[in-house]
Design a protein around this motif. Structure first.
Motif, PDB file in Angstrom:
ATOM      1  N   UNK A 255     -40.936 -42.790 -24.759  1.00  0.00           N
ATOM      2  CA  UNK A 255     -40.172 -42.038 -25.761  1.00  0.00           C
ATOM      3  C   UNK A 255     -38.919 -41.396 -25.179  1.00  0.00           C
ATOM      4  N   UNK A 256     -38.888 -41.176 -23.877  1.00  0.00           N
ATOM      5  CA  UNK A 256     -37.718 -40.554 -23.256  1.00  0.00           C
ATOM      6  C   UNK A 256     -36.532 -41.505 -23.159  1.00  0.00           C
ATOM      7  N   UNK A 257     -36.729 -42.770 -23.541  1.00  0.00           N
ATOM      8  CA  UNK A 257     -35.636 -43.743 -23.505  1.00  0.00           C
ATOM      9  C   UNK A 257     -34.653 -43.559 -24.661  1.00  0.00           C
ATOM     10  N   UNK A 258     -35.078 -42.830 -25.696  1.00  0.00           N
ATOM     11  CA  UNK A 258     -34.234 -42.671 -26.871  1.00  0.00           C
ATOM     12  C   UNK A 258     -33.565 -41.312 -26.926  1.00  0.00           C
ATOM     13  N   UNK A 280     -36.723 -43.834 -43.363  1.00  0.00           N
ATOM     14  CA  UNK A 280     -37.855 -44.750 -43.421  1.00  0.00           C
ATOM     15  C   UNK A 280     -38.057 -45.411 -42.058  1.00  0.00           C
ATOM     16  N   UNK A 281     -39.297 -45.358 -41.592  1.00  0.00           N
ATOM     17  CA  UNK A 281     -39.620 -45.970 -40.308  1.00  0.00           C
ATOM     18  C   UNK A 281     -39.395 -45.070 -39.117  1.00  0.00           C
ATOM     19  N   UNK A 327     -37.224 -36.230 -34.248  1.00  0.00           N
ATOM     20  CA  UNK A 327     -37.708 -37.575 -34.502  1.00  0.00           C
ATOM     21  C   UNK A 327     -36.812 -38.615 -33.834  1.00  0.00           C
ATOM     22  N   UNK A 328     -37.318 -39.834 -33.786  1.00  0.00           N
ATOM     23  CA  UNK A 328     -36.552 -40.981 -33.300  1.00  0.00           C
ATOM     24  C   UNK A 328     -36.391 -41.962 -34.449  1.00  0.00           C
ATOM     25  N   UNK A 329     -35.180 -42.313 -34.816  1.00  0.00           N
ATOM     26  CA  UNK A 329     -34.980 -43.279 -35.914  1.00  0.00           C
ATOM     27  C   UNK A 329     -35.278 -44.704 -35.457  1.00  0.00           C
ATOM     28  N   UNK A 330     -35.695 -45.511 -36.385  1.00  0.00           N
ATOM     29  CA  UNK A 330     -35.998 -46.915 -36.095  1.00  0.00           C
ATOM     30  C   UNK A 330     -34.776 -47.651 -35.560  1.00  0.00           C
ATOM     31  N   UNK A 332     -32.853 -46.947 -33.327  1.00  0.00           N
ATOM     32  CA  UNK A 332     -32.686 -46.831 -31.878  1.00  0.00           C
ATOM     33  C   UNK A 332     -33.575 -47.784 -31.091  1.00  0.00           C
ATOM     34  N   UNK A 333     -34.429 -48.509 -31.768  1.00  0.00           N
ATOM     35  CA  UNK A 333     -35.417 -49.313 -31.056  1.00  0.00           C
ATOM     36  C   UNK A 333     -34.780 -50.321 -30.101  1.00  0.00           C
ATOM     37  N   UNK A 334     -33.806 -51.101 -30.578  1.00  0.00           N
ATOM     38  CA  UNK A 334     -33.189 -52.118 -29.725  1.00  0.00           C
ATOM     39  C   UNK A 334     -32.512 -51.500 -28.507  1.00  0.00           C
ATOM     40  N   UNK A 335     -31.783 -50.404 -28.719  1.00  0.00           N
ATOM     41  CA  UNK A 335     -31.105 -49.751 -27.601  1.00  0.00           C
ATOM     42  C   UNK A 335     -32.113 -49.216 -26.583  1.00  0.00           C
ATOM     43  N   UNK A 336     -33.207 -48.651 -27.071  1.00  0.00           N
ATOM     44  CA  UNK A 336     -34.242 -48.139 -26.176  1.00  0.00           C
ATOM     45  C   UNK A 336     -34.879 -49.268 -25.376  1.00  0.00           C
TER      46      UNK A 336
END
Length: 364
Positions: A255-258, A280-281, A327-330, A332-336
């Motif tokens: 989780x610290x990647x975002x 959402x997500x 929170x972390x938005x969806x 950000x997933x690819x960047x993380x």
């Protein structure tokens, strides 16, 4: 007379041969003017491994072909499951209808995601133990490495070829499985509460570049352990522990990647002033009360109050004015994933550098 006849015969034969030969023991082709030997060689030539590359592939071909064949079978099954999922979603009316209301009908697809995800998460461990650890340790243990070193090939080239072929197989297999699994999950990617939470190891470690990075680091880490221990079985045992710890540490720092996003309110926390809605997500990290001075209090503050009125008095006394949600938005997933993969690739490069340094000094 005999000599003359022999000479004339020889001359005739030479002349005849000269008309059908190019002087290089090849036979002329009257149509193209090239030699049949040359043409046959060109037609029959196929791309194939040779030299050290062929030797290493042949030595480990059972493991390489097993990995590639398993990848092909798994990818084919995932493609089939994806087709089944899309047919279900179209018939159900998604996204117009919520999957939370699908009930047990959709559960079989959720179960399939879970099973496949567990298998994909185990791949870095399996590759590290059964491919990485024995890759060089086996040669050091049975003396094959000394035999190779006695030839004209350098130890650096031998080690580099082993790492390159093993790395290529790992990248192809894990990259393919990551791509097809992400393609399968993509139609329901935002349904974190129903299918898979994108921040969980089930989804984060099985899609994008993360499976490739984890597998490469596990395999080359296993190679390094084997080079140091020089025994196959101990290397496999230690590599198993190394890869398991790697998965645990990776999950701890995931989780610290975002970049965490914080949203606050200032209209109170009771009545209709509920906590703010998230995209959402999105993955909610924590939720707190915020005071007029900007301090944060745990959301359980004043939860021991017997009545709602008593709770309101308690909240007013604590100067609670609203909510604070992180929170972390969806999105950000690819960047993380790429950020985390870059860290793992850098660590893998360090392991490779160590292997070549050790190989020049103490490999044999």
């Amino acid at each position: 007379m005999s000599t003359s006849t022999r000479g004339s015969t020889s001359t005739s034969t030479s002349t005849s041969t000269g008309s059908t030969s190019d002087g290089k023991n090849g036979t002329m082709n009257g149509t193209t003017g090239g030699t049949l030997d040359t043409i046959t060689t060109k037609v029959g030539r196929r791309p194939r491994l040779s030299g050290m590359t062929w030797l290493i592939w042949r030595q480990h071909r059972a493991a390489f072909w097993t990995i590639l064949a398993g990848t092909a079978l798994a990818a084919a099954w995932i493609v089939y499951q994806r087709g089944q999922l899309v047919d279900f979603l179209d018939g159900y009316g998604y996204p117009g209808k919520s999957l939370a209301e699908a009930g047990g009908t959709f559960q079989q697809y959720v179960d399939a995601f879970s099973v496949v995800s567990m298998g994909l998460q185990a791949i870095p461990i399996l590759l590290g133990v059964f491919l990485g650890a024995p890759l060089v340790a086996g040669d050091l243990e049975n003396g094959t490495a000394k035999l190779v070193a006695a030839q004209s090939t350098s130890r650096t080239r031998w080690l580099g070829t082993k790492l390159a072929l093993a790395g290529l197989v790992v990248v192809v297999s894990t990259g393919a499985l990551s791509a097809v699994f992400g393609w399968w999950w993509n139609p329901v990617k935002s349904e974190a509460m129903v299918v898979m939470d994108w921040t969980s190891a089930q989804a984060f470690n099985t899609t994008g570049p993360v499976p490739v990075a984890l597998s490469l680091f596990s395999v080359f880490g296993g190679v390094a352990i084997g080079v140091v221990l020089r025994r196959t079985l101990p290397a496999m045992v230690v590599t198993f522990g190394f890869t398991v710890v790697l998965q645990l540490v990776w999950g701890y720092f995931l989780l610290s990647l975002g970049n965490v996003v914080t949203v606050t309110t200032d209209k109170g926390v009771t009545g209709g002033n509920e906590s703010p809605s998230l995209p959402h997500g999105a993955y909610e990290i924590d939720q707190s009360f915020v005071t007029g001075s900007g301090d944060l209090l745990g959301w359980g503050t004043c939860s021991n109050s017997q009545t709602e009125a008593a709770r309101q008095v308690c909240l007013d006394k604590a100067d609670v004015v609203g909510w604070s949600v992180r929170y972390l938005p969806l999105s950000q997933m690819n960047a993380m994933q790429w950020f985390g993969a870059a860290i793992l690739f850098a660590l893998t490069a360090g392991v490779v550098a160590f292997l070549f340094f050790w190989g020049r000094k103490r490999l044999l």
